[in-house]
Design a protein around this motif. Structure first.
Motif, PDB file in Angstrom:
ATOM      1  N   ASN A 264      22.958  17.339 -72.372  1.00  0.00           N
ATOM      2  CA  ASN A 264      21.823  16.694 -73.043  1.00  0.00           C
ATOM      3  C   ASN A 264      21.854  15.184 -72.869  1.00  0.00           C
ATOM      4  O   ASN A 264      20.815  14.540 -72.680  1.00  0.00           O
ATOM      5  CB  ASN A 264      21.833  17.049 -74.534  1.00  0.00           C
TER       6      ASN A 264
ATOM      7  N   HIS B 154      11.309  23.606 -73.255  1.00  0.00           N
ATOM      8  CA  HIS B 154      12.122  23.051 -74.325  1.00  0.00           C
ATOM      9  C   HIS B 154      11.983  23.896 -75.589  1.00  0.00           C
ATOM     10  O   HIS B 154      10.998  24.621 -75.767  1.00  0.00           O
ATOM     11  CB  HIS B 154      11.690  21.609 -74.633  1.00  0.00           C
ATOM     12  N   TYR B 155      12.973  23.760 -76.472  1.00  0.00           N
ATOM     13  CA  TYR B 155      12.891  24.425 -77.760  1.00  0.00           C
ATOM     14  C   TYR B 155      11.767  23.806 -78.588  1.00  0.00           C
ATOM     15  O   TYR B 155      11.616  22.584 -78.640  1.00  0.00           O
ATOM     16  CB  TYR B 155      14.197  24.279 -78.537  1.00  0.00           C
TER      17      TYR B 155
ATOM     18  N   ASP C 215      19.082  20.338 -73.807  1.00  0.00           N
ATOM     19  CA  ASP C 215      18.878  21.168 -72.632  1.00  0.00           C
ATOM     20  C   ASP C 215      18.932  22.646 -72.996  1.00  0.00           C
ATOM     21  O   ASP C 215      19.798  23.083 -73.744  1.00  0.00           O
ATOM     22  CB  ASP C 215      19.947  20.856 -71.577  1.00  0.00           C
ATOM     23  N   THR C 216      17.996  23.428 -72.469  1.00  0.00           N
ATOM     24  CA  THR C 216      17.914  24.855 -72.763  1.00  0.00           C
ATOM     25  C   THR C 216      18.290  25.725 -71.576  1.00  0.00           C
ATOM     26  O   THR C 216      18.195  26.953 -71.660  1.00  0.00           O
ATOM     27  CB  THR C 216      16.483  25.224 -73.184  1.00  0.00           C
TER      28      THR C 216
ATOM     29  N   GLN D  87      12.364  19.871 -79.215  1.00  0.00           N
ATOM     30  CA  GLN D  87      13.755  19.422 -79.132  1.00  0.00           C
ATOM     31  C   GLN D  87      14.065  18.853 -77.744  1.00  0.00           C
ATOM     32  O   GLN D  87      13.528  19.304 -76.737  1.00  0.00           O
ATOM     33  CB  GLN D  87      14.701  20.586 -79.429  1.00  0.00           C
ATOM     34  N   GLU D  88      14.959  17.875 -77.735  1.00  0.00           N
ATOM     35  CA  GLU D  88      15.330  17.227 -76.480  1.00  0.00           C
ATOM     36  C   GLU D  88      16.483  17.924 -75.764  1.00  0.00           C
ATOM     37  O   GLU D  88      16.677  17.731 -74.572  1.00  0.00           O
ATOM     38  CB  GLU D  88      15.727  15.765 -76.740  1.00  0.00           C
TER      39      GLU D  88
ATOM     40  N   THR E 257       6.650  19.955 -73.576  1.00  0.00           N
ATOM     41  CA  THR E 257       7.293  21.239 -73.828  1.00  0.00           C
ATOM     42  C   THR E 257       7.820  21.880 -72.551  1.00  0.00           C
ATOM     43  O   THR E 257       8.584  22.838 -72.611  1.00  0.00           O
ATOM     44  CB  THR E 257       6.306  22.206 -74.499  1.00  0.00           C
TER      45      THR E 257
ATOM     46  N   LYS F 287       6.120  17.106 -65.646  1.00  0.00           N
ATOM     47  CA  LYS F 287       6.187  17.565 -67.028  1.00  0.00           C
ATOM     48  C   LYS F 287       4.784  17.920 -67.505  1.00  0.00           C
ATOM     49  O   LYS F 287       3.779  17.472 -66.943  1.00  0.00           O
ATOM     50  CB  LYS F 287       6.797  16.493 -67.930  1.00  0.00           C
TER      51      LYS F 287
END
Length: 292
Positions: free
Chosen positions: A145, A81-82, A75-76, A72-73, A46, A53
Motif C-alpha cells: 500500500n 478498490h474496496y 491494495d486489493t 479505500q486506498e 474505484t 483510472k
C-alpha cells in the motif's frame, strides 16, 4: 434495498470528467425511482490500473441509510478498490420492505434490461480474519500500500516509472506469498490431524501409521449384531455392493439401462465400422503395391 457493483458507467456525478450513455441511463433511472447514489464526485477512483483510472463501482440505496461511504486506498490485488460504508437499520425498517418490493415490481421490462446490461456484482471482502493470514502478510500488505501510494503521487516521469516498477515488484511478492501461505496452511491442516477428529483413525490406517491391531469386528444391523468377521464382511458387501438384478429395476433404472446399452452398441458399431474401413484401405494399398 442496497444495490452495489461494477456498473461500468461513467458520469461526472460520481467522479471523472466524462458522461456516457450508460451513466446517463443510470442517473435517469435512479431519479425516476428515488434511488440514492452514494458515490461522490471527489472520491478516490474505484478502479485503477497502470494505464488509467475510473469511477465505475456504484453504491445505491432506497429506504436504507448508510454512513461513512469511502473508497479505500489499500491494495486489493485487484484493479478494483474496496468500497466501505456503515449500515444503519432504523425501527420500522422491516415494515418498509413491502413498499420497496412494490416499487421494484413497478419497474418495467426496459428498465430491468438496463440494470441487467450494466451491472456486474462483486463481493470483495478483506480476508485478514482467515486462518492463513499471518503477521508477515500484514507487513507485506502495508509495504504494498505504501509503494502504491508513492507511485500514484509521483509526478516526475522518470521517478514515476521507477516507483511503478517498485510497486509492481512488491505487489507480485505480496501475491505470491499469499498463495504459498495458503498452500502451506492447507497441507498442514490435512497432515496434522486432530487425534480426536472423526477421520483420524481412517487417516492413520491409510497412511499405515496405526500401530494397533485394527481387525474388523462386529457391527449393528437391523437392530441386532453380527456374530463374527465373516458375517460383518458379507453384510457390508451386500449393503454397499448389492447384486444388480434387472428384475428389481424401477422405470428410472430401466431407462438408464436402455440408454447405456444404446451407447455401448453405438460405440461398438462405430468401432467395427472404423476397423472395416481400415482393413479395406490396407487391402487396397496391398493390391496397389502388387500391381506396381
Amino acid at each position: 434495498m442496497i444495490l452495489a457493483g461494477d456498473f461500468n458507467a461513467k458520469h461526472t456525478s460520481w467522479g471523472g470528467d466524462i458522461n456516457d450513455e450508460r451513466g446517463q441511463d443510470i442517473v435517469d433511472w435512479t431519479t425516476r425511482h428515488n434511488i440514492y447514489i452514494h458515490n461522490t464526485y471527489d472520491s478516490l477512483p474505484t478502479f485503477q490500473t497502470t494505464r488509467g483510472k475510473s469511477w465505475i463501482d456504484l453504491t445505491m440505496t432506497k429506504t436504507i441509510i448508510i454512513h461513512d461511504w469511502t473508497v479505500q486506498e489499500e491494495d486489493t490485488l485487484s484493479d478494483h478498490h474496496y468500497v466501505c460504508f456503515s449500515l444503519q437499520i432504523q425501527k420500522g425498517q422491516i415494515q418498509q420492505r413491502t413498499q420497496t418490493r412494490n416499487d421494484i415490481n413497478n419497474i418495467n421490462t426496459e428498465e430491468l434490461k438496463i440494470i441487467h446490461n450494466t451491472t456486474k456484482t462483486h463481493n470483495k471482502t478483506k480476508k485478514t480474519n482467515q486462518i492463513w493470514w499471518t503477521p508477515e502478510l500484514q507487513r507485506l500488505r502495508q509495504a504494498t500500500n505504501h509503494l502504491r501510494k508513492k507511485y500514484q503521487q509521483e509526478r516526475d516521469t522518470i521517478n514515476r516509472r521507477h516507483a511503478e516498477h517498485e510497486y509492481l515488484r512488491q505487489r507480485r511478492l505480496y501475491k505470491n506469498t499469499i498463495k504459498e501461505t495458503k498452500n502451506t496452511t492447507i497441507r498442514q491442516y490435512f497432515t496434522n490431524t486432530d487425534p480426536d477428529g472423526p477421520w483420524n483413525t481412517a487417516y492413520r490406517i491409510i497412511r499405515n501409521k496405526n500401530k494397533s491391531n485394527n481387525k474388523l469386528s462386529t457391527i449393528k444391523k437391523d437392530g441386532t449384531w453380527t456374530i463374527d468377521r465373516n458375517e460383518t464382511i458379507q453384510y457390508l458387501h451386500h449393503k454397499y455392493f448389492p447384486n444388480d438384478n434387472e428384475e428389481e429395476d424401477e422405470e428410472e433404472h430401466k431407462h438408464i439401462r436402455q440408454k447405456k446399452s444404446k451407447i455401448i452398441y453405438e460405440r461398438r458399431d462405430n468401432h467395427n465400422h472404423k476397423r472395416h474401413k481400415k482393413q479395406k484401405s490396407d487391402s487396397n494399398r496391398r493390391d496397389q503395391q502388387r500391381n506396381n
